[in-house]
Each structure stands twice: as structure tokens, then as C-alpha cells.
Design an enzyme around this catalytic site. Structure first.
Site, PDB file in Angstrom:
ATOM      1  N   ASP A   1       0.803  -1.234   0.000  1.00 37.05           N
ATOM      2  CA  ASP A   1       0.000   0.000   0.000  1.00 37.05           C
ATOM      3  C   ASP A   1       0.835   1.284   0.000  1.00 37.05           C
ATOM      4  OD1 ASP A   1      -3.010  -0.976   0.508  1.00 37.05           O
ATOM      5  OD2 ASP A   1      -1.616  -2.280   1.588  1.00 37.05           O
TER       6      ASP A   1
ATOM      7  N   HIS B   1       0.595   3.603  -2.511  1.00 40.27           N
ATOM      8  CA  HIS B   1      -0.335   4.645  -2.984  1.00 40.27           C
ATOM      9  C   HIS B   1       0.366   5.860  -3.581  1.00 40.27           C
ATOM     10  CE1 HIS B   1      -4.236   2.958  -1.780  1.00 40.27           C
ATOM     11  NE2 HIS B   1      -3.514   2.323  -0.879  1.00 40.27           N
TER      12      HIS B   1
ATOM     13  N   ASP C   1      -1.375  -2.052  -4.433  1.00 41.22           N
ATOM     14  CA  ASP C   1      -1.505  -0.597  -4.297  1.00 41.22           C
ATOM     15  C   ASP C   1      -0.148   0.112  -4.314  1.00 41.22           C
ATOM     16  OD1 ASP C   1      -4.181  -1.095  -4.177  1.00 41.22           O
ATOM     17  OD2 ASP C   1      -4.485  -0.430  -2.119  1.00 41.22           O
TER      18      ASP C   1
ATOM     19  N   HIS D   1      -6.327  -0.732  -5.933  1.00 41.18           N
ATOM     20  CA  HIS D   1      -6.165   0.542  -6.639  1.00 41.18           C
ATOM     21  C   HIS D   1      -5.387   0.407  -7.939  1.00 41.18           C
ATOM     22  CE1 HIS D   1      -7.602   3.520  -3.599  1.00 41.18           C
ATOM     23  NE2 HIS D   1      -7.554   2.413  -2.879  1.00 41.18           N
TER      24      HIS D   1
ATOM     25  N   HIS E   1      -3.643  -4.265   1.635  1.00 39.59           N
ATOM     26  CA  HIS E   1      -5.005  -3.741   1.614  1.00 39.59           C
ATOM     27  C   HIS E   1      -5.472  -3.189   2.962  1.00 39.59           C
ATOM     28  CE1 HIS E   1      -8.907  -2.925   0.055  1.00 39.59           C
ATOM     29  NE2 HIS E   1      -9.524  -3.754   0.856  1.00 39.59           N
TER      30      HIS E   1
ATOM     31  N   HIS F   1      -5.005  -1.043   5.910  1.00 41.91           N
ATOM     32  CA  HIS F   1      -4.090   0.061   6.197  1.00 41.91           C
ATOM     33  C   HIS F   1      -3.798   0.169   7.689  1.00 41.91           C
ATOM     34  CE1 HIS F   1      -4.322   2.483   2.208  1.00 41.91           C
ATOM     35  NE2 HIS F   1      -4.272   1.174   2.006  1.00 41.91           N
TER      36      HIS F   1
END
Ligand SMILES: [Mn+2]
Length: 420
Positions: free
Chosen positions: A9, A11, A48, A84, A199, A201
């Protein structure tokens, strides 16, 4: 002795603001540097990597410059898609990086004649570790992959095995995610040495009977939504380094500092807009904000005045003048007793979107079952995600319109009726 890094993650590109993007880049740079220093055999990212499936090319370029360093150091990068990363139709950036050899997508699946999903292992050449992974997919499709999984085949494989996944496990879900989809642990293959999660967080480690080590590193930097608040409150961010010979010897969290943060919360309930503004400026004036990322949550219901009366621009400017690196006001939960039209409040835009869709889906008349109820709400979110995509540089208006219409129709699963 072998070692690997487990990251999740990231991002990249979640924030438009150049200050945050710069921090995000520094964190990735620092992470890659640490992986090289720790001489890990490989790096595994559990989804992600980017915030959207087709990110800004500047974000992609910056990240490739950094990720290339792993390659130059002879450290392979393995990855699965996160929720994502995938695009409802077409090619995602992860596919491009896989093609270019920057990373290897380790979800290799096919269906056998009986409809079982067969996962192939990817073997890391240096350490001999075997990785099997399931990427995030559209809501519904993902649980189907688990349901149909040929677990026996995965369980009988010999050697040091890692299972990479991007999703919630029903038995382990944190309460703030209670509404999202999750897979029961019984649908995961048993007996792997390490379950590398993504996934969720929130950093956490678990053990369940038959599933020795289940780890979620949480976001590497700050993700989106409430993540930046948590980081500003001082929640540690980073990744895991796992050492192993035939079995795991150590599992260690390696913190990576993103920024110094300051988090403040204000409750507007019982105050009018004038009083709240006064309270905000007084308390914010007393803070030491120099060099910090400042996150302020303003919630509650004003007893009078309009939410627009609060001059957030002025408050932000004052904080920046006093040296704040970045200022963010979360006022999605601020409302007023006075009429302001159809205003919905919630923790962040995602929560508001979801609850709006869920509340209103019943009033939409459709025949297709996948557009009704919770699944319909999920489709609406999917559609909104597509409609938010902007025209790419170099893309014609016609090409843009065509791409959006095609993706939209496909995401709603109405291709058959509409294709001509
Ligand atoms: Mn994520």
C-alpha cells in the site's frame, strides 16, 4: 541465511500537492536504500503501489527512477495488483512495469477443466523462495477466485513458501473496515511459511491455526483518507524484513519516517461559526508547526452560522507562514443547524460516497441483479472511479470519451446488451 522485504500500500500519487508528493518520493527512496543496505534477496509488494491504475506519468517516471535501483543492485521486485492498481478494462501501470522488467507480477493463474483456479508459483532464483499470489480484483470476482482455488495443490508444494494477497481476512478485520469484503481464512491454503498481506491500512501480525505468520505492513507512507491523520498522530510507517533459512528465523518491522506531524481535533458542537473561528485561530496560533505536516479535523454541528463562515484559507495561510510544510483541514464531518441544502457528512470522501450510494441505490429502477443492493452500490463506486479519470495528455477528446464510455459500460457488466 536469506532475507526479503515485504511492503504494501504505497499509494504513489494519492496526493496532488507537490509537498506531499516530494515526501512520498523520499520515503520510497529511503525504503529502496534500506532494502539494498539490508541486502535483501528480493522485495515483495502486496498491492496498491500506485493510487490509481493509470497514474500521472510524472509519478510513474519518478518511481521508476527509484525502483530501478533495486534492479541495478540485483534485487528482484515481485508484486501483485492491489484494489487501486487494476483498471476495469485495459492495461494497468503494473502490467507495463512487468513488461519493462521493473517488476514481476506473481499472480499467475489459470482454470483447469473442472473450473478450479490453479496458481503457479514464482521461484526466486537466489533464495529459492516460492511465491504464489492472488491480486485484488473487482468486488465479487475476488472471493470467487478464493472459493474456486485448488488449495491441495498449493499445500502439497515443498520448500519455503510465501502466499501474497491483497484483501481482508474475515477473522482478522479491524473494526473500522467491518463493511468491506473479506475472505474467511479457511479459503487460504494452509501451511505456507509466510502470508504477505496488503489492503488493510493498519500494521499488524497474526497467527491462526494452520497459518503460522500473517502480516500486514500497513501503508508504507501515508495512503489516503484517514491514513495521513494517523501518520500525523505518530503511527509508525514502514515495511517488514523477514529472515529465513529453511524456516523463518525473524520477522522485523523497519520504520521509515515520512514526516513530523501535528494532529489537532476541534469539536464545533455547541459553538456558532464565529466562536469556532475564534477557537481555531487561537489554538492553532499556539502550535509549533515549523517543518511539520499539520492535519486538523473539524467535526460536529455548529449551533448557528454557516460552515462557509469559517475562513479555512486564512487559517491555512497563517500556518504556512509560520513554517508548516503542508496543511490539511478535514471538515467532512462539520455541519450546521442552519439549512445548507443536501449536505452529507462522514469521515472522508470515500465513506460519504459509499453511504450515499447505499442509501440511494434502492430508488434506482434496474433489472440487472448486479446493479441492485450492495453490489449495485459497489458498481456505482467503480463507475465513479472511472468517471474521475482525466483526459491524458496527447489523448484526443474523442478518444477520451470513447475510453470512458467503454470502461463504464464494461464496469457495469452491461456489455452484451449494448455492444453493436
Ligand atoms: Mn491500499
Amino acid at each position: 541465511m536469506h532475507r526479503f522485504a515485504h511492503i504494501s500500500d504505497i499509494h504513489l500519487g494519492a496526493y496532488r500537492e507537490p509537498e506531499i508528493r516530494e515526501l512520498e518520493k523520499q520515503v520510497l527512496e529511503e525504503t529502496v536504500k534500506k532494502c539494498i543496505e539490508l541486502r535483501v534477496d528480493f522485495v515483495l509488494v502486496c498491492g496498491d503501489i500506485y493510487h490509481v491504475g493509470i497514474p500521472d506519468l510524472s509519478v510513474v517516471n519518478d518511481s521508476i527512477l527509484i525502483l530501478r535501483k533495486l534492479q541495478l543492485a540485483g534485487i528482484p521486485l515481485y508484486a501483485i495488483y492491489g484494489s487501486h492498481d487494476y483498471t476495469p478494462n485495459g492495461t494497468s501501470i503494473i502490467d507495463i512495469l512487468d513488461t519493462a522488467g521493473i517488476l514481476t507480477n506473481v499472480m499467475k493463474s489459470r482454470k483447469d477443466d473442472e473450473g478450479y483456479v490453479i496458481l503457479e508459483f514464482t521461484t526466486d532464483p537466489k533464495s529459492g523462495a516460492k511465491i504464489a499470489g492472488i491480486s485484488a480484483r473487482r468486488v465479487g470476482l475476488e472471493s470467487k477466485t478464493y472459493e474456486d482455488l485448488d488449495r491441495k495443490r498449493l499445500e502439497s508444494e515443498k520448500g519455503f513458501k510465501i502466499f501474497a494477497f491483497h484483501g481482508g481476512i474475515a477473522e482478522l478485520k479491524p473494526t473500522f473496515l467491518s463493511e468491506t469484503e473479506a475472505v474467511p481464512i479457511s479459503e487460504f491454503p494452509k501451511g505456507f511459511d509466510y502470508y504477505a498481506g496488503g489492503h488493510i491500512h493498519q500494521k499488524d501480525e497474526f497467527t491462526l491455526p494452520g497459518y503460522s505468520k500473517i502480516v500486514f505492513p500497513g501503508p508504507l507512507f501515508t495512503g489516503y483518507g484517514r491514513d495521513i491523520e494517523d501518520t500525523a498522530k505518530g503511527v509508525a510507517r514502514g515495511f517488514y524484513v523477514v529472515a529465513f533459512e529453511e524456516k523463518i528465523t525473524t520477522v522485523e518491522f523497519v520504520p521509515v519516517k515520512g514526516f513530523d506531524g501535528e494532529f489537532q481535533e476541534f469539536n464545533a458542537t455547541g459553538k456558532n461559526s464565529h466562536e469556532l473561528m475564534k477557537d481555531l485561530s487561537q489554538r492553532l496560533d499556539r502550535l509549533d508547526v515549523n517543518g511539520k505536516v499539520v492535519i486538523i479535523r473539524v467535526k460536529g454541528e455548529l449551533s448557528g452560522g454557516r460552515t462557509n463562515d469559517i475562513d479555512f484559507q486564512l487559517l491555512r495561510r497563517n500556518l504556512l507562514t509560520r513554517g508548516a510544510l503542508f496543511v490539511l483541514f478535514n471538515r467532512f464531518s462539520l455541519s450546521t443547524k442552519e439549512f445548507e441544502g443536501n449536505r452529507v457528512s462522514g469521515e472522508d470522501p470515500q465513506t460519504i460516497e459509499t453511504s450515499l450510494f447505499k442509501e440511494n441505490i434502492g430508488s434506482v429502477k434496474v433489472t440487472q441483479s448486479n446493479l441492485k443492493g450492495d453490489e449495485g452500490a459497489a458498481s456505482a463506486i467503480e463507475l465513479l472511479k472511472i468517471l474521475k479519470q482525466q483526459q491524458k495528455s496527447g489523448e484526443t477528446k474523442l478518444g477520451y470519451a470513447d475510453r470512458i464510455v467503454k470502461s463504464s459500460v464494461e464496469s457495469l457488466n452491461i456489455t452484451e446488451e449494448f455492444s453493436q
